[in-house]
Design an enzyme around this catalytic site. Structure first.
Site, PDB file in Angstrom:
ATOM      1  CD  GLU A  62      41.114  36.185  33.013  1.00 47.96           C
ATOM      2  OE1 GLU A  62      40.919  36.835  33.769  1.00 47.96           O
ATOM      3  OE2 GLU A  62      41.704  34.957  32.800  1.00 47.96           O
ATOM      4  CB  CYS A  84      42.461  39.623  36.078  1.00 43.19           C
ATOM      5  SG  CYS A  84      43.686  38.408  35.693  1.00 43.19           S
TER       6      CYS A  84
END
Length: 328
Positions: free
Chosen positions: A253, A288
């Site tokens: 990720e 994120c």
């Protein structure tokens, strides 16, 4: 409430259910982003420490994997209960070590505990499939754990990620090694001490150190078939390279570029509020899903930018330990 007095001398990692002293003498200072003061020490594990840790963890792999998902649920729920019982201390560690605001870190702990409940409800779904094949025979698939799963964490949500990025692996029958970011490891070490009092030895493990040493050793180790990483694109690329030798299953990720698009006819107040909230000032913009671009229709541009400026000017900048602080 667990006793969170783990060894704080910067000499120990948590593997095989015990705090194990390192071979070397390297220590990483834990520096608070609030005032740049040294608030603790963490161990700088090297490849030899990772090798020894894996050997100590191996005896837990088969028993935990054969336990069955339903039998693993009570351990995970006990972990969640202990996390919530120690929520204040865990949240405080993320504030002083990671720079999150008090409100954000408190929410992170609650989210982490909630994710445990979420995955426990999925336990009955961990099954294979059976289907007929020609000739009156049956074909079937079986879901088997990898064994040891390594999770290499970023610095922006230390406690939450060390919970939520490990629970799926644990409920599926894997044992885990967590490598927290060297910039913010204290909260994960506290979780290790909670895990010591909840899980069978070797199920939840924490190895601290630099990414290019401890992290690289985990990625390259032949007995760790599964690696997950959250962080930057260059580091993700190096992880893929390091995992290629043993053709590991890798999940990455990496850094996103998240746009907020404000179309013609959008309510200005709603758009400006969403834009500023989405920039995650309460985490120094380090999350994120933070917006990195706001694309505004030209007919609303001046109004939205003006409203955003007003909202940003109203943010309270200060000590993140204070509950009134919006950004540290």
């Amino acid at each position: 409430m667990a006793d969170l007095n783990w060894p704080r001398d910067g000499r120990h990692i948590f593997v095989g259910g015990n705090w194990v002293e390192l071979d070397g003498t390297d220590v990483i200072p834990a520096i608070s982003p609030i005032d740049e003061q040294v608030i603790g020490k963490i161990a700088a594990a090297r490849a030899s420490d990772v090798d020894r840790a894996v050997e100590l963890i191996k005896p837990a792999v088969r028993p935990w994997g054969e336990l069955g998902a339903d039998a693993r649920i009570p351990y995970l729920k006990a972990f969640a209960t202990a996390i919530l019982a120690n929520a204040d201390e865990l949240a405080e560690l993320d504030v002083i070590d990671g720079g999150l605001t008090a409100r954000t870190s408190a929410g992170d702990v609650q989210i982490g505990a909630g994710v445990i409940d979420f995955y426990c409800r999925f336990a009955p779904a961990i099954t294979g499939e059976t289907f007929p094949t020609p000739g009156g025979t049956l074909a079937y698939s079986v879901r088997e754990p990898y064994g040891i799963v390594a999770r290499i964490m970023p610095f922006n949500h230390p406690v939450m990620f060390s919970i939520m990025y490990t629970i799926s692996a644990l409920i599926a029958g894997n044992v885990v090694i967590v490598k927290p970011a060297e910039q913010a490891s204290l909260g994960t070490l506290a979780l290790a001490e909670i895990a010591r009092q909840v899980f069978p030895p070797g199920v939840y493990n924490v190895i601290t150190g630099y990414g290019h040493e401890a992290g690289a050793a985990l990625v390259a180790h032949p007995d760790i078939p599964r690696v997950g990483f959250t962080g930057s694109v260059p580091t993700g690329r190096r992880i893929l390279e390091g995992a290629a030798t043993h053709i590991k299953h890798v999940t990455l990720e990496l850094g996103g570029k998240n746009p907020l698009i404000i179309a013609e006819g959008t309510d200005v107040e709603t758009a400006a509020t969403a834009a500023v909230q989405g920039m995650n000032f309460n985490q120094s913009g380090q999350s994120c899903q933070s917006y990195s671009r706001v694309i505004i229709h030209e007919s609303l541009y001046d109004q939205v930018v003006g409203a955003m400026g007003e909202k940003m000017a109203a943010l309270v900048v200060g000590d993140p330990r204070e509950k009134t602080t919006d950004t540290g």
